[in-house]
Design an enzyme around this catalytic site. Structure first.
Site, PDB file in Angstrom:
ATOM      1  N   MET A  30       0.837  -1.198   0.000  1.00  0.00           N
ATOM      2  CA  MET A  30       0.000   0.000   0.000  1.00  0.00           C
ATOM      3  C   MET A  30       0.876   1.254   0.000  1.00  0.00           C
ATOM      4  SD  MET A  30      -3.536  -0.727   1.980  1.00  0.00           S
ATOM      5  CE  MET A  30      -2.953  -0.538   3.657  1.00  0.00           C
ATOM      6  N   LEU A  33       6.811   2.879   1.623  1.00  0.00           N
ATOM      7  CA  LEU A  33       7.665   1.713   1.803  1.00  0.00           C
ATOM      8  C   LEU A  33       8.693   1.917   2.913  1.00  0.00           C
ATOM      9  CD1 LEU A  33       8.330   0.836  -1.952  1.00  0.00           C
ATOM     10  CD2 LEU A  33       6.441   0.111  -0.484  1.00  0.00           C
ATOM     11  N   ASP A  35      11.847  -0.674   5.348  1.00  0.00           N
ATOM     12  CA  ASP A  35      12.794  -1.781   5.187  1.00  0.00           C
ATOM     13  C   ASP A  35      12.111  -3.143   5.165  1.00  0.00           C
ATOM     14  OD1 ASP A  35      14.909  -0.089   4.975  1.00  0.00           O
ATOM     15  OD2 ASP A  35      15.701  -0.412   6.990  1.00  0.00           O
ATOM     16  N   HIS A  37       9.300  -3.779   3.524  1.00  0.00           N
ATOM     17  CA  HIS A  37       8.976  -3.954   2.103  1.00  0.00           C
ATOM     18  C   HIS A  37      10.231  -4.250   1.288  1.00  0.00           C
ATOM     19  CE1 HIS A  37       5.616  -1.159   3.407  1.00  0.00           C
ATOM     20  NE2 HIS A  37       4.945  -2.178   2.908  1.00  0.00           N
ATOM     21  N   LYS A 149       4.794 -10.227   9.730  1.00  0.00           N
ATOM     22  CA  LYS A 149       4.077  -9.369  10.675  1.00  0.00           C
ATOM     23  C   LYS A 149       2.571  -9.478  10.472  1.00  0.00           C
ATOM     24  CE  LYS A 149       3.714  -4.873  10.194  1.00  0.00           C
ATOM     25  NZ  LYS A 149       2.256  -4.586  10.373  1.00  0.00           N
ATOM     26  N   ARG A 187       2.423   2.571   9.536  1.00  0.00           N
ATOM     27  CA  ARG A 187       1.654   3.315  10.532  1.00  0.00           C
ATOM     28  C   ARG A 187       2.511   3.800  11.700  1.00  0.00           C
ATOM     29  NH1 ARG A 187      -2.462  -0.514   8.763  1.00  0.00           N
ATOM     30  NH2 ARG A 187      -4.346   0.625   8.133  1.00  0.00           N
TER      31      ARG A 187
END
Length: 283
Positions: A30, A33, A35, A37, A149, A187
């Protein structure tokens, strides 16, 4: 690196890749980005010839009072990171490209979507499964990469690919953490310094339980209570559960190999999730 916004153009670009018999890796994101990703991208580049990254903030997986409007977005930053990481194609469609007028067909996941996050975010995994299925059909990758995660999301997507006979290998990459242990998340940027400090209670609680498990503790209630003591620093604990990784049902106690300790908690107004796998090698 190509930046593509239309499905038709994406299919044309990837047809050439397939004709050359190259292996396609896919990392759906989404955006904003980090680390975590980049670890997915690295895994794809290691095992595939071409890596496609999608950047799309999916509206159907957000509830009415969630953070869709303020979810962090910075495409220029994401594009630069993808370029540096060796991504072949960024697919950045509009909401209208993914959900055109009169769209009404959804993927409805089953039992794996009901506990944990599913119990508190009705419709979330319906939105996740639908957009991932659509992206899979658009990209048609050989392999898709997801982070541990989001353990429940990985389970739902893996089940969907099996149930719908999608010829895609699902690879789960270990959670990437900040140096102090906080699981990386887009987030995290919502957190003020004081909240950022208190958010460490989440990973510390999980690590404390994992350490006790490694020391021989197998009683689920004891491990949960240990983690819960650390989690007193969060503002609201939504769930803390030890589950079977295959079914996501509450794990039997004493624990049998393996189990996953999953948590969702609010720090300030920010909802954070994390987990740790408890396992051992039988002697």
């Amino acid at each position: 690196m190509k930046v593509i916004t239309k499905v038709a153009e994406l299919r044309r670009a990837l047809a050439d890749v397939r004709n050359a018999e190259k292996r396609i890796g896919f990392v759906p994101t989404m955006g904003y980005l980090h680390d975590g990703h980049l670890a997915l991208i690295s895994a794809s580049r290691e095992h595939c010839d071409v890596t496609v990254v999608s950047i799309f903030v999916n509206p159907t997986q957000f509830g009415p009072n969630e953070d869709l409007s303020r979810y962090p977005r910075d495409f220029a930053r994401d594009e630069a990171l993808c370029g540096s990481a060796g991504v072949s194609i960024i697919f950045a469609p509009s909401a209208e490209e993914i959900y055109p007028a009169q769209f009404e067909s959804f993927v409805e996941p089953g039992e794996l979507a009901k506990p944990l996050c599913g119990a508190f975010r009705p419709g979330h995994f319906r939105g996740v499964a639908t957009v991932v299925c659509k992206l899979f059909n658009m990209v048609q990758p050989d392999v898709a990469y997801f982070g541990q995660k989001d353990f429940q999301q990985c389970a739902v997507i893996r089940r969907m690919t099996v149930d719908l006979n999608l010829p895609i290998e699902i690879v789960t990459v270990p959670t990437v953490r900040e140096p102090d242990g906080l699981a990386m998340s887009s987030r995290n940027r919502y957190l003020c310094p004081e909240e950022r400090d208190r958010s460490l209670a989440i990973s510390r609680g999980l690590f404390a339980a994992a350490h006790e498990f490694a020391s021989g503790e197998r009683d689920a209630a004891t491990l949960i209570a240990l983690a819960r003591r650390h989690l007193e620093r969060v503002d609201r604990l939504q769930y803390l559960e030890l589950v079977d990784p295959g079914t996501l049902r509450i794990a039997d106690s004493p624990l049998r190999y393996p189990a996953v300790l999953c948590v969702a908690a609010y720090v300030g107004s920010t909802r954070l999730i994390d987990n740790v796998v408890l396992s051992w090698s039988p002697s």
